[in-house]
Design a protein around this motif. Structure first.
Motif, PDB file in Angstrom:
ATOM      1  N   GLU A 181     -10.187 -49.347  -3.003  1.00 15.87           N
ATOM      2  CA  GLU A 181     -10.395 -49.208  -1.568  1.00 15.87           C
ATOM      3  C   GLU A 181     -10.417 -48.032  -0.843  1.00 15.87           C
ATOM      4  OE1 GLU A 181      -8.620 -52.417   0.337  1.00 15.87           O
ATOM      5  OE2 GLU A 181      -9.161 -53.978  -1.180  1.00 15.87           O
ATOM      6  N   LEU A 182     -11.417 -47.531  -0.179  1.00 19.42           N
ATOM      7  CA  LEU A 182     -11.290 -46.449   0.600  1.00 19.42           C
ATOM      8  C   LEU A 182     -11.254 -46.537   2.120  1.00 19.42           C
ATOM      9  CD1 LEU A 182     -12.679 -45.595  -2.175  1.00 19.42           C
ATOM     10  CD2 LEU A 182     -13.410 -43.712  -1.187  1.00 19.42           C
ATOM     11  N   GLU A 183     -10.546 -46.193   2.880  1.00 18.63           N
ATOM     12  CA  GLU A 183     -10.144 -46.182   4.261  1.00 18.63           C
ATOM     13  C   GLU A 183     -10.646 -45.181   4.746  1.00 18.63           C
ATOM     14  OE1 GLU A 183      -6.960 -46.746   7.841  1.00 18.63           O
ATOM     15  OE2 GLU A 183      -6.330 -47.455   5.511  1.00 18.63           O
ATOM     16  N   PHE A 184     -11.609 -45.163   5.790  1.00 17.00           N
ATOM     17  CA  PHE A 184     -12.209 -44.097   6.770  1.00 17.00           C
ATOM     18  C   PHE A 184     -11.755 -44.169   8.161  1.00 17.00           C
ATOM     19  CE2 PHE A 184     -14.882 -44.494   3.172  1.00 17.00           C
ATOM     20  CZ  PHE A 184     -15.339 -43.229   2.760  1.00 17.00           C
ATOM     21  N   ASP A 185     -11.684 -42.713   8.621  1.00 11.93           N
ATOM     22  CA  ASP A 185     -11.393 -42.676  10.116  1.00 11.93           C
ATOM     23  C   ASP A 185     -12.301 -41.585  10.494  1.00 11.93           C
ATOM     24  OD1 ASP A 185     -10.151 -43.036  12.505  1.00 11.93           O
ATOM     25  OD2 ASP A 185      -8.951 -41.165  12.198  1.00 11.93           O
ATOM     26  N   LYS A 186     -13.358 -42.078  11.617  1.00 12.93           N
ATOM     27  CA  LYS A 186     -14.187 -41.237  11.931  1.00 12.93           C
ATOM     28  C   LYS A 186     -14.989 -40.228  10.919  1.00 12.93           C
ATOM     29  CE  LYS A 186     -11.968 -40.695  16.394  1.00 12.93           C
ATOM     30  NZ  LYS A 186     -11.133 -41.756  16.353  1.00 12.93           N
ATOM     31  N   GLY A 187     -15.417 -41.135   9.986  1.00 14.99           N
ATOM     32  CA  GLY A 187     -16.289 -40.312   8.987  1.00 14.99           C
ATOM     33  C   GLY A 187     -15.571 -39.806   7.845  1.00 14.99           C
ATOM     34  N   ASP A 188     -14.135 -39.568   7.925  1.00 15.20           N
ATOM     35  CA  ASP A 188     -13.413 -39.012   6.802  1.00 15.20           C
ATOM     36  C   ASP A 188     -12.359 -40.008   6.074  1.00 15.20           C
ATOM     37  OD1 ASP A 188     -14.498 -36.217   7.382  1.00 15.20           O
ATOM     38  OD2 ASP A 188     -12.528 -35.937   8.798  1.00 15.20           O
ATOM     39  N   CYS A 189     -12.508 -39.847   4.761  1.00 12.11           N
ATOM     40  CA  CYS A 189     -11.662 -40.807   4.180  1.00 12.11           C
ATOM     41  C   CYS A 189     -10.211 -40.298   4.266  1.00 12.11           C
ATOM     42  CB  CYS A 189     -11.860 -40.779   2.451  1.00 12.11           C
ATOM     43  SG  CYS A 189     -11.005 -42.031   1.375  1.00 12.11           S
ATOM     44  N   VAL A 190      -9.270 -41.341   4.615  1.00  8.15           N
ATOM     45  CA  VAL A 190      -7.803 -41.150   4.874  1.00  8.15           C
ATOM     46  C   VAL A 190      -6.886 -41.771   3.937  1.00  8.15           C
ATOM     47  CG1 VAL A 190      -8.237 -40.279   7.200  1.00  8.15           C
ATOM     48  CG2 VAL A 190      -7.818 -42.744   6.870  1.00  8.15           C
ATOM     49  N   ALA A 191      -7.418 -42.714   3.279  1.00 12.32           N
ATOM     50  CA  ALA A 191      -6.452 -43.434   2.274  1.00 12.32           C
ATOM     51  C   ALA A 191      -7.161 -44.099   1.242  1.00 12.32           C
ATOM     52  CB  ALA A 191      -5.666 -44.457   3.231  1.00 12.32           C
ATOM     53  N   ILE A 192      -6.678 -43.971   0.030  1.00 14.77           N
ATOM     54  CA  ILE A 192      -7.094 -44.977  -1.052  1.00 14.77           C
ATOM     55  C   ILE A 192      -6.156 -45.985  -1.473  1.00 14.77           C
ATOM     56  CG2 ILE A 192      -7.760 -44.567  -3.593  1.00 14.77           C
ATOM     57  CD1 ILE A 192      -8.583 -41.756  -2.761  1.00 14.77           C
ATOM     58  N   ASN A 193      -6.577 -47.099  -1.656  1.00 14.65           N
ATOM     59  CA  ASN A 193      -5.635 -48.458  -2.042  1.00 14.65           C
ATOM     60  C   ASN A 193      -4.359 -48.363  -1.280  1.00 14.65           C
ATOM     61  OD1 ASN A 193      -7.710 -49.003  -4.295  1.00 14.65           O
ATOM     62  ND2 ASN A 193      -6.495 -47.505  -5.551  1.00 14.65           N
ATOM     63  N   GLY A 194      -4.800 -48.148  -0.084  1.00 15.59           N
ATOM     64  CA  GLY A 194      -3.574 -48.237   1.080  1.00 15.59           C
ATOM     65  C   GLY A 194      -2.674 -47.181   1.220  1.00 15.59           C
ATOM     66  N   ASN A 195      -2.938 -46.032   0.439  1.00 12.53           N
ATOM     67  CA  ASN A 195      -1.948 -44.757   0.448  1.00 12.53           C
ATOM     68  C   ASN A 195      -2.670 -43.861   0.977  1.00 12.53           C
ATOM     69  OD1 ASN A 195      -0.250 -46.063  -1.594  1.00 12.53           O
ATOM     70  ND2 ASN A 195      -1.684 -45.593  -3.142  1.00 12.53           N
ATOM     71  N   LYS A 196      -1.855 -43.293   2.324  1.00  7.42           N
ATOM     72  CA  LYS A 196      -2.429 -42.313   3.247  1.00  7.42           C
ATOM     73  C   LYS A 196      -2.448 -40.941   2.428  1.00  7.42           C
ATOM     74  CE  LYS A 196      -2.961 -44.859   6.956  1.00  7.42           C
ATOM     75  NZ  LYS A 196      -4.389 -44.950   7.384  1.00  7.42           N
ATOM     76  N   LEU A 197      -3.674 -40.250   2.388  1.00  8.87           N
ATOM     77  CA  LEU A 197      -3.698 -39.022   1.731  1.00  8.87           C
ATOM     78  C   LEU A 197      -4.275 -37.864   2.406  1.00  8.87           C
ATOM     79  CD1 LEU A 197      -5.052 -40.571  -1.717  1.00  8.87           C
ATOM     80  CD2 LEU A 197      -2.806 -39.727  -1.276  1.00  8.87           C
ATOM     81  N   SER A 198      -4.142 -36.699   2.239  1.00  4.32           N
ATOM     82  CA  SER A 198      -4.788 -35.577   2.879  1.00  4.32           C
ATOM     83  C   SER A 198      -6.179 -35.401   2.198  1.00  4.32           C
ATOM     84  CB  SER A 198      -4.129 -34.217   2.816  1.00  4.32           C
ATOM     85  OG  SER A 198      -4.018 -33.888   1.325  1.00  4.32           O
ATOM     86  N   PRO A 199      -7.006 -34.745   2.753  1.00  2.25           N
ATOM     87  CA  PRO A 199      -8.531 -34.292   2.140  1.00  2.25           C
ATOM     88  C   PRO A 199      -8.509 -33.926   0.758  1.00  2.25           C
ATOM     89  CG  PRO A 199      -8.553 -33.708   4.393  1.00  2.25           C
ATOM     90  CD  PRO A 199      -6.888 -34.034   4.134  1.00  2.25           C
ATOM     91  N   LEU A 200      -7.399 -32.919   0.579  1.00  2.00           N
ATOM     92  CA  LEU A 200      -7.146 -32.587  -0.837  1.00  2.00           C
ATOM     93  C   LEU A 200      -6.611 -33.631  -1.794  1.00  2.00           C
ATOM     94  CD1 LEU A 200      -7.026 -30.303  -3.035  1.00  2.00           C
ATOM     95  CD2 LEU A 200      -4.609 -29.837  -2.090  1.00  2.00           C
ATOM     96  N   GLN A 201      -5.700 -34.398  -1.552  1.00  5.60           N
ATOM     97  CA  GLN A 201      -5.366 -35.527  -2.361  1.00  5.60           C
ATOM     98  C   GLN A 201      -6.340 -36.571  -2.504  1.00  5.60           C
ATOM     99  OE1 GLN A 201      -1.807 -36.384   0.338  1.00  5.60           O
ATOM    100  NE2 GLN A 201      -0.620 -35.482  -1.120  1.00  5.60           N
ATOM    101  N   VAL A 202      -7.235 -36.868  -1.501  1.00  2.00           N
ATOM    102  CA  VAL A 202      -8.414 -37.755  -1.751  1.00  2.00           C
ATOM    103  C   VAL A 202      -9.312 -37.210  -2.765  1.00  2.00           C
ATOM    104  CG1 VAL A 202     -10.466 -38.562  -0.824  1.00  2.00           C
ATOM    105  CG2 VAL A 202      -8.331 -38.715   0.743  1.00  2.00           C
TER     106      VAL A 202
END
Length: 412
Positions: free
Chosen positions: A228-249
């Motif tokens: 599961e990928l969570e988006f905020d204003k067009g950017d992915c901000v979390a994967i499987n519920g874990n908040k991540l930076s753009p680099l970490q994504v």
């Protein structure tokens, strides 16, 4: 009198190692090497010692990975950029960032020129130099591969290897290297050598050892994986519920996608300089992110806004591919893209299986999908009267009927 300073884009490979020494001798200049860490991993090992040993007075090795993901990859993916329907522009999007930092170093060091090892047949020369022109027109650009003196001295790789050995430059290249590569956070590319034959099967069992970021789809796990990928204003901000930076994504998606054999592309593309070239690409994380972003847009973006943005995809992708990242027209399109992304927020679920990325659900607090209106059953909202479609169709059919009547009369 102080020597002229030249900032060289330096990878530590055969070409830029030879160019570093050659520039120093030919121009009697001080060479400042610059390497951008944009996700090359172990390719950066030992670069500082090598550059100084080869003759650089100083070397910058700057970690630009977070900036690359946040300010270059994300905006490009928001624009839906895909070159010639296949290429996610992994090499193309890295060049303006590298050139931007080169310009900053040149100004800080008081250099009068920048230099690069791109050949006169490729796209990178254009990308580097258009960026420099846009950001620092006062700087000169030295492109040794376009200089007759350099080409006469180094007509082939054998001469470069001999030069390196003569000057004690450590290189691992051989005269029979089967292909060339370029790696960063978004992808790795393979070209030249054996790949210059477009009939050569780069995905054959015999060639499995070439790939770096992904397993062959047939060797991927037999069990599908859901993410599961969570988006905020067009950017992915979390994967499987874990908040991540753009680099970490990007790092997380590369690992997941590579495990499932996702993101391999083999294509013949049209270079800006006019020739066709064959490239093989691995973009596991980028392929997942690109697919998820599009699915998030399908639920949250207004139809005509989406169609307007989509009408600019070919133009935008071509601008990136050709090196016009800092051109006013790319910036103008990006402003429109940014406005289109303000409601692209929510969660996308994907199913990954043997090279495939499949949608498995999408939801958003700002969803434009209304099941009560879209339902094929009775519409409890009364928002859509099916009878209204009659007039809608009549009006849209009017010009077709008139055109058909004219053609029929002309045949009489």
């Amino acid at each position: 009198m102080a020597k002229e300073k030249i900032v060289l884009a330096y990878s530590g490979g055969l070409d830029t190692s030879v160019i570093l020494k050659w520039l120093k001798e030919t121009y009697d200049a001080e060479i400042i090497a610059f390497t951008a860490d944009i996700g090359q991993k172990d390719e950066l090992d030992g670069l500082e010692e090598k550059a100084l040993q080869t003759g650089a007075s100083k070397i910058y090795i700057d970690d630009l990975r977070e900036e690359f993901a946040k300010d270059f990859i994300n905006p490009m993916f928001q624009a839906g950029a895909l070159y010639e329907g296949q290429y996610l522009l992994g090499t193309s999007i890295a060049r303006p960032l590298i050139a931007k930092r080169m310009v900053e170093i040149a100004r800080a060091e008081g250099a009068t020129a920048i230099a690069h090892g791109a050949t006169g047949k490729g796209n990178d020369q254009v990308r580097f130099e258009l960026t420099a022109a846009a950001l620092a027109p006062e700087l000169s650009v030295i492109a040794p591969w376009r200089l007759e003196q350099f080409r006469e001295e180094f007509p082939g790789r054998a001469e470069m290897i001999a030069y390196a050995e003569k000057h004690g430059i450590p290189v691992t290249a051989s005269a029979a290297k089967p292909y060339s590569t370029d790696r960063n956070l978004l992808h790795i590319s393979f070209e030249s050598g054996m790949l210059e034959d477009p009939w050569f099967d780069a995905a054959s069992d015999e060639n499995k050892g070439m790939y770096v970021l992904s397993v062959a789809p047939e060797d991927a796990p037999d069990q599908a994986e859901y993410i599961e990928l969570e988006f905020d204003k067009g950017d992915c901000v979390a994967i499987n519920g874990n908040k991540l930076s753009p680099l970490q994504v990007m790092e997380t998606l590369n690992e997941i996608g590579g495990k499932h054999g996702i993101g391999r592309v083999d294509m013949v593309e049209n270079r800006f300089v006019g020739m066709k070239s064959r490239g093989v690409y691995e973009t596991p994380g980028g392929t997942i992110l690109f697919t998820a972003h599009r699915k998030m847009e399908s639920l949250t973006m207004d139809r005509d806004v989406m169609h307007l943005r989509d009408s600019l995809i070919t133009k935008y992708a071509t601008l990136v591919y050709n090196g016009f990242w800092f051109a006013p027209e790319r910036l103008a399109i990006q402003a429109l893209v940014g406005e289109s992304q303000k409601n692209v927020s929510g969660t996308v679920r994907l199913k990954l299986y043997k090279g495939n990325v499949m949608g498995a659900g999408v939801k958003s607090p700002v969803s434009l999908y209304n099941p009560e209106i879209a339902t094929m059953e009775a519409d409890p909202t009364k928002a859509y009267d099916q009878g209204d479609a009659t007039g809608f169709i009549h009006l849209n059919a009017l010009r077709l009927k008139v055109s058909s009547g004219v053609e029929q009369n002309a045949k009489k």
